[in-house]
Design a protein around this motif. Structure first.
Motif, PDB file in Angstrom:
ATOM      1  N   MET A   1       0.840  -1.178   0.000  1.00 27.77           N
ATOM      2  CA  MET A   1       0.000   0.000   0.000  1.00 27.77           C
ATOM      3  C   MET A   1       0.886   1.242   0.000  1.00 27.77           C
ATOM      4  O   MET A   1       1.866   1.297   0.726  1.00 27.77           O
ATOM      5  CB  MET A   1      -0.905  -0.007   1.222  1.00 27.77           C
ATOM      6  CG  MET A   1      -1.936   1.068   1.187  1.00 27.77           C
ATOM      7  SD  MET A   1      -3.452   0.475   1.886  1.00 27.77           S
ATOM      8  CE  MET A   1      -3.811   1.741   3.020  1.00 27.77           C
ATOM      9  N   THR A   2       0.540   2.214  -0.817  1.00 30.63           N
ATOM     10  CA  THR A   2       1.319   3.429  -0.962  1.00 30.63           C
ATOM     11  C   THR A   2       1.021   4.401   0.173  1.00 30.63           C
ATOM     12  O   THR A   2      -0.125   4.590   0.550  1.00 30.63           O
ATOM     13  CB  THR A   2       0.973   4.109  -2.304  1.00 30.63           C
ATOM     14  OG1 THR A   2       1.182   3.157  -3.343  1.00 30.63           O
ATOM     15  CG2 THR A   2       1.806   5.328  -2.542  1.00 30.63           C
ATOM     16  N   GLU A   3       2.086   4.992   0.713  1.00 27.30           N
ATOM     17  CA  GLU A   3       1.932   6.019   1.744  1.00 27.30           C
ATOM     18  C   GLU A   3       1.439   7.315   1.097  1.00 27.30           C
ATOM     19  O   GLU A   3       2.093   7.858   0.201  1.00 27.30           O
ATOM     20  CB  GLU A   3       3.270   6.276   2.439  1.00 27.30           C
ATOM     21  CG  GLU A   3       3.666   5.211   3.431  1.00 27.30           C
ATOM     22  CD  GLU A   3       2.845   5.268   4.705  1.00 27.30           C
ATOM     23  OE1 GLU A   3       2.517   6.380   5.180  1.00 27.30           O
ATOM     24  OE2 GLU A   3       2.522   4.186   5.207  1.00 27.30           O
ATOM     25  N   ILE A   4       0.297   7.794   1.544  1.00 23.71           N
ATOM     26  CA  ILE A   4      -0.282   9.038   1.042  1.00 23.71           C
ATOM     27  C   ILE A   4      -0.443   9.978   2.235  1.00 23.71           C
ATOM     28  O   ILE A   4      -1.164   9.670   3.178  1.00 23.71           O
ATOM     29  CB  ILE A   4      -1.655   8.785   0.388  1.00 23.71           C
ATOM     30  CG1 ILE A   4      -1.549   7.774  -0.749  1.00 23.71           C
ATOM     31  CG2 ILE A   4      -2.291  10.079  -0.079  1.00 23.71           C
ATOM     32  CD1 ILE A   4      -0.758   8.256  -1.932  1.00 23.71           C
ATOM     33  N   ASP A   5       0.237  11.127   2.177  1.00 18.76           N
ATOM     34  CA  ASP A   5       0.134  12.073   3.283  1.00 18.76           C
ATOM     35  C   ASP A   5      -0.893  13.164   2.962  1.00 18.76           C
ATOM     36  O   ASP A   5      -1.555  13.129   1.920  1.00 18.76           O
ATOM     37  CB  ASP A   5       1.507  12.649   3.637  1.00 18.76           C
ATOM     38  CG  ASP A   5       2.131  13.476   2.517  1.00 18.76           C
ATOM     39  OD1 ASP A   5       1.405  13.889   1.577  1.00 18.76           O
ATOM     40  OD2 ASP A   5       3.344  13.733   2.588  1.00 18.76           O
ATOM     41  N   ASP A   6      -1.027  14.124   3.868  1.00 14.57           N
ATOM     42  CA  ASP A   6      -2.020  15.188   3.701  1.00 14.57           C
ATOM     43  C   ASP A   6      -1.785  16.007   2.431  1.00 14.57           C
ATOM     44  O   ASP A   6      -2.735  16.405   1.756  1.00 14.57           O
ATOM     45  CB  ASP A   6      -2.038  16.116   4.914  1.00 14.57           C
ATOM     46  CG  ASP A   6      -2.646  15.456   6.136  1.00 14.57           C
ATOM     47  OD1 ASP A   6      -3.375  14.455   5.976  1.00 14.57           O
ATOM     48  OD2 ASP A   6      -2.388  15.936   7.262  1.00 14.57           O
ATOM     49  N   ILE A   7      -0.529  16.262   2.096  1.00 14.07           N
ATOM     50  CA  ILE A   7      -0.230  17.032   0.886  1.00 14.07           C
ATOM     51  C   ILE A   7      -0.641  16.240  -0.353  1.00 14.07           C
ATOM     52  O   ILE A   7      -1.225  16.792  -1.292  1.00 14.07           O
ATOM     53  CB  ILE A   7       1.255  17.442   0.832  1.00 14.07           C
ATOM     54  CG1 ILE A   7       1.551  18.458   1.944  1.00 14.07           C
ATOM     55  CG2 ILE A   7       1.612  18.028  -0.537  1.00 14.07           C
ATOM     56  CD1 ILE A   7       2.996  18.848   2.089  1.00 14.07           C
TER      57      ILE A   7
ATOM     58  N   ARG B   1       4.967   9.885  -8.571  1.00 12.84           N
ATOM     59  CA  ARG B   1       5.004   8.754  -7.639  1.00 12.84           C
ATOM     60  C   ARG B   1       3.626   8.120  -7.510  1.00 12.84           C
ATOM     61  O   ARG B   1       3.477   6.901  -7.535  1.00 12.84           O
ATOM     62  CB  ARG B   1       5.518   9.213  -6.268  1.00 12.84           C
ATOM     63  CG  ARG B   1       5.535   8.103  -5.207  1.00 12.84           C
ATOM     64  CD  ARG B   1       6.072   8.573  -3.857  1.00 12.84           C
ATOM     65  NE  ARG B   1       5.497   9.798  -3.351  1.00 12.84           N
ATOM     66  CZ  ARG B   1       4.313   9.883  -2.726  1.00 12.84           C
ATOM     67  NH1 ARG B   1       3.587   8.812  -2.532  1.00 12.84           N
ATOM     68  NH2 ARG B   1       3.882  11.049  -2.292  1.00 12.84           N
ATOM     69  N   MET B   2       2.594   8.958  -7.413  1.00 15.50           N
ATOM     70  CA  MET B   2       1.236   8.429  -7.279  1.00 15.50           C
ATOM     71  C   MET B   2       0.769   7.756  -8.571  1.00 15.50           C
ATOM     72  O   MET B   2       0.047   6.754  -8.526  1.00 15.50           O
ATOM     73  CB  MET B   2       0.262   9.524  -6.834  1.00 15.50           C
ATOM     74  CG  MET B   2       0.472   9.939  -5.380  1.00 15.50           C
ATOM     75  SD  MET B   2      -0.795  11.062  -4.734  1.00 15.50           S
ATOM     76  CE  MET B   2      -0.329  12.628  -5.499  1.00 15.50           C
ATOM     77  N   ARG B   3       1.220   8.253  -9.714  1.00 14.53           N
ATOM     78  CA  ARG B   3       0.900   7.584 -10.990  1.00 14.53           C
ATOM     79  C   ARG B   3       1.624   6.253 -11.076  1.00 14.53           C
ATOM     80  O   ARG B   3       1.032   5.243 -11.435  1.00 14.53           O
ATOM     81  CB  ARG B   3       1.293   8.469 -12.171  1.00 14.53           C
ATOM     82  CG  ARG B   3       0.340   9.632 -12.383  1.00 14.53           C
ATOM     83  CD  ARG B   3       0.661  10.412 -13.611  1.00 14.53           C
ATOM     84  NE  ARG B   3       0.283   9.610 -14.772  1.00 14.53           N
ATOM     85  CZ  ARG B   3       0.611   9.892 -16.009  1.00 14.53           C
ATOM     86  NH1 ARG B   3       1.333  10.956 -16.264  1.00 14.53           N
ATOM     87  NH2 ARG B   3       0.214   9.138 -17.001  1.00 14.53           N
ATOM     88  N   ASP B   4       2.907   6.235 -10.740  1.00 13.93           N
ATOM     89  CA  ASP B   4       3.698   4.997 -10.785  1.00 13.93           C
ATOM     90  C   ASP B   4       3.139   3.934  -9.841  1.00 13.93           C
ATOM     91  O   ASP B   4       3.192   2.739 -10.146  1.00 13.93           O
ATOM     92  CB  ASP B   4       5.168   5.273 -10.447  1.00 13.93           C
ATOM     93  CG  ASP B   4       5.874   6.094 -11.515  1.00 13.93           C
ATOM     94  OD1 ASP B   4       5.361   6.190 -12.649  1.00 13.93           O
ATOM     95  OD2 ASP B   4       6.938   6.665 -11.202  1.00 13.93           O
TER      96      ASP B   4
END
Length: 145
Positions: free
Chosen positions: A1-7, A43-46
């Motif tokens: 699972m990808t780390e997704i922060d507030d930004i 990064r989110m696309r990859d």
């Protein structure tokens, strides 16, 4: 699972609002450099979090003023592949959701007018092993951005 922060969540919200938004515009909004925003979006696309960029269309301006959802029921143990095959060939069907329980599927439909919608529903009823339908007309909508 990808780390997704507030930004990252803020960047996703900005892109959902306008998929053509520039990195420069987003950088100003979230307080990062253009390069940092590009790296985050890449990064989110990859990682597959961002799967594409789309356009939002006002279908009524294209002559498709009626929007509806149709529940559809099939006989016995109709395979999911048959449900998909029998519904996706109808151009007015915008999306097919196979679901657990009763009904078997939920269709998102667009039509030009009520007569057109009735013809689409009649077509669905004559397709495959359909045993029943229930159609809900959309009066208005809201979607989370």
């Amino acid at each position: 699972m990808t780390e997704i922060d507030d930004i990252d969540h803020r960047l996703l919200r900005l892109l959902r609002e306008d998929g053509r938004r520039t990195f420069s515009d987003m950088a100003t909004t979230v307080g990062l450099s253009v390069a940092a925003v590009k790296r985050r979006v890449d990064r989110m696309r990859d990682a597959g979090v961002i799967t594409g960029f789309t356009v939002q269309v006002d279908h009524s301006k294209l002559g498709w003023a009626i929007e509806a959802f149709t529940e559809i029921r099939y006989a016995g143990a109709t395979p999911v592949g048959e449900i998909i095959r029998s519904t996706t060939g109808i151009p007015e069907v915008q999306a097919v959701f196979t679901i657990a329980g009763d009904p078997d599927a939920l269709l998102h439909i667009r039509a030009s007018d009520l007569d057109h919608l009735q013809k689409v529903i009649d077509t669905l009823r004559r397709t495959g092993n359909v045993t029943g339908t229930k159609t809900l007309m959309v009066l208005g909508s809201w979607a989370r951005q």
